[in-house]
Design a protein around this motif. Structure first.
Motif, PDB file in Angstrom:
ATOM      1  N   ILE A 195     132.541  46.159  15.375  1.00  0.00           N
ATOM      2  CA  ILE A 195     131.437  46.160  14.420  1.00  0.00           C
ATOM      3  C   ILE A 195     130.295  46.966  15.034  1.00  0.00           C
ATOM      4  O   ILE A 195     130.092  46.941  16.253  1.00  0.00           O
ATOM      5  CB  ILE A 195     130.986  44.727  14.063  1.00  0.00           C
ATOM      6  N   ASP A 196     129.576  47.696  14.201  1.00  0.00           N
ATOM      7  CA  ASP A 196     128.389  48.426  14.649  1.00  0.00           C
ATOM      8  C   ASP A 196     127.160  47.592  14.329  1.00  0.00           C
ATOM      9  O   ASP A 196     127.029  47.064  13.221  1.00  0.00           O
ATOM     10  CB  ASP A 196     128.304  49.797  13.980  1.00  0.00           C
ATOM     11  N   LEU A 227     123.154  52.966  17.375  1.00  0.00           N
ATOM     12  CA  LEU A 227     123.771  51.654  17.180  1.00  0.00           C
ATOM     13  C   LEU A 227     124.461  51.176  18.449  1.00  0.00           C
ATOM     14  O   LEU A 227     124.676  51.948  19.385  1.00  0.00           O
ATOM     15  CB  LEU A 227     124.803  51.724  16.053  1.00  0.00           C
ATOM     16  N   THR A 228     124.842  49.910  18.441  1.00  0.00           N
ATOM     17  CA  THR A 228     125.683  49.353  19.492  1.00  0.00           C
ATOM     18  C   THR A 228     126.987  48.928  18.842  1.00  0.00           C
ATOM     19  O   THR A 228     126.978  48.215  17.842  1.00  0.00           O
ATOM     20  CB  THR A 228     125.006  48.132  20.148  1.00  0.00           C
ATOM     21  N   ARG A 229     128.084  49.402  19.402  1.00  0.00           N
ATOM     22  CA  ARG A 229     129.398  48.991  18.902  1.00  0.00           C
ATOM     23  C   ARG A 229     129.896  47.841  19.768  1.00  0.00           C
ATOM     24  O   ARG A 229     129.975  47.946  20.988  1.00  0.00           O
ATOM     25  CB  ARG A 229     130.379  50.140  18.936  1.00  0.00           C
ATOM     26  N   GLY A 278     121.242  45.616  25.108  1.00  0.00           N
ATOM     27  CA  GLY A 278     120.486  44.533  25.735  1.00  0.00           C
ATOM     28  C   GLY A 278     120.241  43.343  24.822  1.00  0.00           C
ATOM     29  O   GLY A 278     120.024  42.229  25.296  1.00  0.00           O
ATOM     30  N   ARG A 279     120.274  43.558  23.521  1.00  0.00           N
ATOM     31  CA  ARG A 279     120.138  42.444  22.567  1.00  0.00           C
ATOM     32  C   ARG A 279     121.487  41.831  22.217  1.00  0.00           C
ATOM     33  O   ARG A 279     121.566  40.664  21.876  1.00  0.00           O
ATOM     34  CB  ARG A 279     119.456  42.921  21.302  1.00  0.00           C
ATOM     35  N   VAL A 280     122.541  42.641  22.270  1.00  0.00           N
ATOM     36  CA  VAL A 280     123.874  42.154  21.925  1.00  0.00           C
ATOM     37  C   VAL A 280     124.496  41.376  23.086  1.00  0.00           C
ATOM     38  O   VAL A 280     125.073  40.303  22.901  1.00  0.00           O
ATOM     39  CB  VAL A 280     124.790  43.328  21.498  1.00  0.00           C
ATOM     40  N   TRP A 281     124.380  41.907  24.289  1.00  0.00           N
ATOM     41  CA  TRP A 281     125.032  41.332  25.466  1.00  0.00           C
ATOM     42  C   TRP A 281     124.780  39.831  25.650  1.00  0.00           C
ATOM     43  O   TRP A 281     125.741  39.068  25.841  1.00  0.00           O
ATOM     44  CB  TRP A 281     124.635  42.111  26.720  1.00  0.00           C
ATOM     45  N   PRO A 282     123.545  39.334  25.608  1.00  0.00           N
ATOM     46  CA  PRO A 282     123.321  37.912  25.853  1.00  0.00           C
ATOM     47  C   PRO A 282     124.035  36.994  24.850  1.00  0.00           C
ATOM     48  O   PRO A 282     124.354  35.848  25.179  1.00  0.00           O
ATOM     49  CB  PRO A 282     121.800  37.743  25.724  1.00  0.00           C
ATOM     50  N   VAL A 317     130.818  46.375  24.930  1.00  0.00           N
ATOM     51  CA  VAL A 317     129.540  46.719  24.298  1.00  0.00           C
ATOM     52  C   VAL A 317     129.240  48.166  24.669  1.00  0.00           C
ATOM     53  O   VAL A 317     129.186  48.503  25.855  1.00  0.00           O
ATOM     54  CB  VAL A 317     128.410  45.796  24.814  1.00  0.00           C
ATOM     55  N   GLU A 318     129.075  49.017  23.650  1.00  0.00           N
ATOM     56  CA  GLU A 318     128.794  50.422  23.954  1.00  0.00           C
ATOM     57  C   GLU A 318     127.801  51.005  22.960  1.00  0.00           C
ATOM     58  O   GLU A 318     127.815  50.679  21.785  1.00  0.00           O
ATOM     59  CB  GLU A 318     130.086  51.244  23.972  1.00  0.00           C
ATOM     60  N   ARG A 319     126.959  51.878  23.466  1.00  0.00           N
ATOM     61  CA  ARG A 319     125.986  52.577  22.630  1.00  0.00           C
ATOM     62  C   ARG A 319     126.711  53.683  21.877  1.00  0.00           C
ATOM     63  O   ARG A 319     127.468  54.442  22.450  1.00  0.00           O
ATOM     64  CB  ARG A 319     124.886  53.149  23.523  1.00  0.00           C
ATOM     65  N   VAL A 320     126.486  53.743  20.561  1.00  0.00           N
ATOM     66  CA  VAL A 320     127.041  54.792  19.708  1.00  0.00           C
ATOM     67  C   VAL A 320     125.887  55.309  18.871  1.00  0.00           C
ATOM     68  O   VAL A 320     125.524  54.720  17.859  1.00  0.00           O
ATOM     69  CB  VAL A 320     128.184  54.259  18.805  1.00  0.00           C
TER      70      VAL A 320
END
Length: 147
Positions: free
Chosen positions: A9-10, A104-106, A16-20, A98-101
């Protein structure tokens, strides 16, 4: 026979907001799957980062963290469960990437499961992508709203 199930999902938020959320999040909402399978409600990472626990609509799944690279990857394997998965599978491990695209973050999740039998494989192939989508949607909402 191992089965691999991959979903992504994107998310309009930084890594940094998705990881936690992968280690501590409440996944509120309703899910039609609850009638048939345990649906994740909350995930918790231990203080030392070596264990993760998934609280579901039917109990707990305890997991050992096998890899953790902040803001990039979290991998874990099931150690024990009391939700009734033992009739379906012999092992389960998961990996979040978690990767920056662009802006967005994928968030990608890969589950590897070993079904107990062919019928269990059919059930898992149906249920796991739906559970992934449910979890992804909750993580997306939490990350994008800052909740």
């Amino acid at each position: 026979m191992n089965m691999f199930i991959k979903t992504s999902i994107d998310i309009a938020a930084s890594p940094g907001r998705v990881w936690p959320l992968l280690g501590r999040a409440r996944l509120e909402g309703t899910c039609l799957l609850e009638r048939w399978v345990p649906v994740p409600r909350e995930c918790r990472l231990s203080e030392d980062g070596r264990a993760r626990e998934c609280l579901t609509s039917r109990g707990r799944i305890r997991q050992r963290v096998t890899r953790a690279t902040p803001e990039r990857e979290l991998a874990f394997e099931m150690v024990s469960e009391d939700v009734g998965l033992s009739w379906l599978l012999t092992s389960m491990d998961d990996r979040f990437v978690v990767e920056r695209v662009g802006a967005l973050t994928r968030l990608t999740r890969v589950s590897r499961v070993q079904p107990r039998c062919a019928a269990a494989g059919w059930i898992l192939r149906w249920a796991i992508p739906r559970i992934h989508r449910y979890v992804h949607a909750r993580f997306k909402r939490l990350a994008e709203t800052g909740a």
